[in-house]
Design a protein around this motif. Structure first.
Motif, PDB file in Angstrom:
ATOM      1  N   THR A   3      21.842  -2.466  93.925  1.00  0.00           N
ATOM      2  CA  THR A   3      22.487  -2.158  92.996  1.00  0.00           C
ATOM      3  C   THR A   3      21.653  -1.681  91.443  1.00  0.00           C
ATOM      4  N   VAL A   4      21.561  -0.645  91.674  1.00  0.00           N
ATOM      5  CA  VAL A   4      21.495   0.349  90.270  1.00  0.00           C
ATOM      6  C   VAL A   4      22.095   0.711  89.690  1.00  0.00           C
ATOM      7  N   ILE A   5      22.337  -0.367  88.740  1.00  0.00           N
ATOM      8  CA  ILE A   5      23.075   1.112  87.376  1.00  0.00           C
ATOM      9  C   ILE A   5      22.463   1.615  86.487  1.00  0.00           C
ATOM     10  N   ALA A   6      22.621   3.111  86.281  1.00  0.00           N
ATOM     11  CA  ALA A   6      22.202   4.145  85.572  1.00  0.00           C
ATOM     12  C   ALA A   6      22.727   4.391  84.346  1.00  0.00           C
ATOM     13  N   ILE A   7      22.302   4.125  83.377  1.00  0.00           N
ATOM     14  CA  ILE A   7      22.765   4.502  81.972  1.00  0.00           C
ATOM     15  C   ILE A   7      22.072   5.938  80.883  1.00  0.00           C
ATOM     16  N   ASP A   8      23.124   6.359  80.901  1.00  0.00           N
ATOM     17  CA  ASP A   8      22.627   7.842  79.848  1.00  0.00           C
ATOM     18  C   ASP A   8      23.560   8.128  78.272  1.00  0.00           C
ATOM     19  N   PRO A   9      22.948   6.687  77.602  1.00  0.00           N
ATOM     20  CA  PRO A   9      23.882   6.468  75.782  1.00  0.00           C
ATOM     21  C   PRO A   9      23.644   7.258  75.116  1.00  0.00           C
ATOM     22  N   GLY A  14      27.169   8.426  79.758  1.00  0.00           N
ATOM     23  CA  GLY A  14      27.270   8.187  80.720  1.00  0.00           C
ATOM     24  C   GLY A  14      26.513   6.683  82.616  1.00  0.00           C
ATOM     25  N   ILE A  15      27.391   6.093  82.407  1.00  0.00           N
ATOM     26  CA  ILE A  15      27.390   5.386  83.521  1.00  0.00           C
ATOM     27  C   ILE A  15      27.180   5.559  85.385  1.00  0.00           C
ATOM     28  N   VAL A  16      26.397   5.858  86.513  1.00  0.00           N
ATOM     29  CA  VAL A  16      26.377   5.781  87.609  1.00  0.00           C
ATOM     30  C   VAL A  16      26.044   3.777  87.877  1.00  0.00           C
ATOM     31  N   VAL A  17      26.762   3.508  88.634  1.00  0.00           N
ATOM     32  CA  VAL A  17      26.510   2.717  89.513  1.00  0.00           C
ATOM     33  C   VAL A  17      26.323   2.893  91.071  1.00  0.00           C
ATOM     34  N   ALA A  18      24.917   2.469  92.018  1.00  0.00           N
ATOM     35  CA  ALA A  18      24.020   2.475  93.204  1.00  0.00           C
ATOM     36  C   ALA A  18      23.953   1.709  94.030  1.00  0.00           C
ATOM     37  N   ARG A  19      24.367   1.436  95.695  1.00  0.00           N
ATOM     38  CA  ARG A  19      24.072   0.710  96.061  1.00  0.00           C
ATOM     39  C   ARG A  19      22.518   1.827  96.155  1.00  0.00           C
ATOM     40  N   HIS A  42      30.580  -2.158  74.274  1.00  0.00           N
ATOM     41  CA  HIS A  42      32.011  -2.832  75.676  1.00  0.00           C
ATOM     42  C   HIS A  42      32.066  -2.297  76.521  1.00  0.00           C
ATOM     43  N   ARG A  43      32.582  -0.754  76.586  1.00  0.00           N
ATOM     44  CA  ARG A  43      32.717  -0.895  77.759  1.00  0.00           C
ATOM     45  C   ARG A  43      31.511  -0.807  78.971  1.00  0.00           C
ATOM     46  N   ILE A  44      30.238  -0.138  78.497  1.00  0.00           N
ATOM     47  CA  ILE A  44      29.329  -0.600  79.860  1.00  0.00           C
ATOM     48  C   ILE A  44      28.363  -2.255  80.181  1.00  0.00           C
ATOM     49  N   LYS A  45      29.459  -2.693  79.354  1.00  0.00           N
ATOM     50  CA  LYS A  45      29.371  -3.756  78.654  1.00  0.00           C
ATOM     51  C   LYS A  45      29.989  -4.855  80.852  1.00  0.00           C
ATOM     52  N   GLN A  46      30.947  -4.245  80.445  1.00  0.00           N
ATOM     53  CA  GLN A  46      32.113  -4.064  81.798  1.00  0.00           C
ATOM     54  C   GLN A  46      32.063  -3.513  82.989  1.00  0.00           C
ATOM     55  N   VAL A  47      31.032  -2.725  83.059  1.00  0.00           N
ATOM     56  CA  VAL A  47      30.380  -2.122  84.196  1.00  0.00           C
ATOM     57  C   VAL A  47      28.825  -3.136  84.430  1.00  0.00           C
ATOM     58  N   LEU A  48      28.565  -3.810  83.363  1.00  0.00           N
ATOM     59  CA  LEU A  48      27.218  -4.390  84.120  1.00  0.00           C
ATOM     60  C   LEU A  48      27.726  -6.203  84.079  1.00  0.00           C
ATOM     61  N   THR A  50      30.494  -6.631  86.163  1.00  0.00           N
ATOM     62  CA  THR A  50      31.052  -5.993  87.120  1.00  0.00           C
ATOM     63  C   THR A  50      29.959  -6.395  88.933  1.00  0.00           C
ATOM     64  N   TYR A  51      28.571  -6.105  88.593  1.00  0.00           N
ATOM     65  CA  TYR A  51      28.023  -6.050  89.500  1.00  0.00           C
ATOM     66  C   TYR A  51      26.650  -6.752  88.396  1.00  0.00           C
ATOM     67  N   PRO A  52      26.682  -8.027  88.737  1.00  0.00           N
ATOM     68  CA  PRO A  52      25.308  -9.155  87.454  1.00  0.00           C
ATOM     69  C   PRO A  52      24.118  -9.085  88.175  1.00  0.00           C
ATOM     70  N   ASP A  53      24.004  -8.495  89.557  1.00  0.00           N
ATOM     71  CA  ASP A  53      22.955  -8.640  90.129  1.00  0.00           C
ATOM     72  C   ASP A  53      22.011  -7.411  90.109  1.00  0.00           C
ATOM     73  N   ALA A  54      22.622  -6.369  89.192  1.00  0.00           N
ATOM     74  CA  ALA A  54      22.332  -4.881  89.184  1.00  0.00           C
ATOM     75  C   ALA A  54      20.827  -4.892  88.933  1.00  0.00           C
ATOM     76  N   VAL A  55      20.048  -4.170  88.677  1.00  0.00           N
ATOM     77  CA  VAL A  55      18.899  -3.109  88.434  1.00  0.00           C
ATOM     78  C   VAL A  55      19.365  -2.121  87.641  1.00  0.00           C
ATOM     79  N   ILE A  56      19.197  -2.327  86.452  1.00  0.00           N
ATOM     80  CA  ILE A  56      19.616  -1.288  85.266  1.00  0.00           C
ATOM     81  C   ILE A  56      18.479  -0.838  84.434  1.00  0.00           C
ATOM     82  N   VAL A  57      18.856   0.333  84.293  1.00  0.00           N
ATOM     83  CA  VAL A  57      17.779   1.964  84.163  1.00  0.00           C
ATOM     84  C   VAL A  57      18.596   2.792  82.947  1.00  0.00           C
ATOM     85  N   ALA A  58      17.366   2.449  82.257  1.00  0.00           N
ATOM     86  CA  ALA A  58      18.401   3.795  81.102  1.00  0.00           C
ATOM     87  C   ALA A  58      17.680   4.264  80.363  1.00  0.00           C
TER      88      ALA A  58
END
Length: 84
Positions: A3-9, A14-19, A42-48, A50-58
């Motif tokens: 699972t990857v979380i991509a963040i455009d801060p 913008g934020i996208v979560v993808a498998r 805080h809003r981004i953290k809610q998503v993070l 939800t997917y604690p094992d995700a790889v995060i890219v920003a």
């Protein structure tokens, strides 16, 4: 499966979560504007959370010398908090 979380801060974040397997499946996406960078995190953290094992890219913000505008440093603040 990863699972990857991509963040455009930024002000407009913008934020996208993808498998990601052989195919890419979008699990969640959002675009939002918050009053402060703290609210954005805080809003981004809610998503993070939800997917604690995700790889995060920003997206990285680079201020280039010679720019003729006043840069919005919200992405720098958001990325700094996420790094912390």
């Amino acid at each position: 499966m990863k699972t990857v979380i991509a963040i455009d801060p930024g002000v407009n974040t913008g934020i996208v979560v993808a498998r990601v397997e052989e195919e890419v499946e979008i699990l969640h996406f959002d675009q939002f504007i918050c009053a402060t960078h703290v609210e954005t995190v805080h809003r981004i953290k809610q998503v993070l959370d939800t997917y604690p094992d995700a790889v995060i890219v920003a997206e990285q913000f680079d201020l280039r010398p010679g720019n003729k505008f006043s840069a919005d440093l919200t992405p720098v603040k958001v990325n700094a908090i996420l790094d912390w």
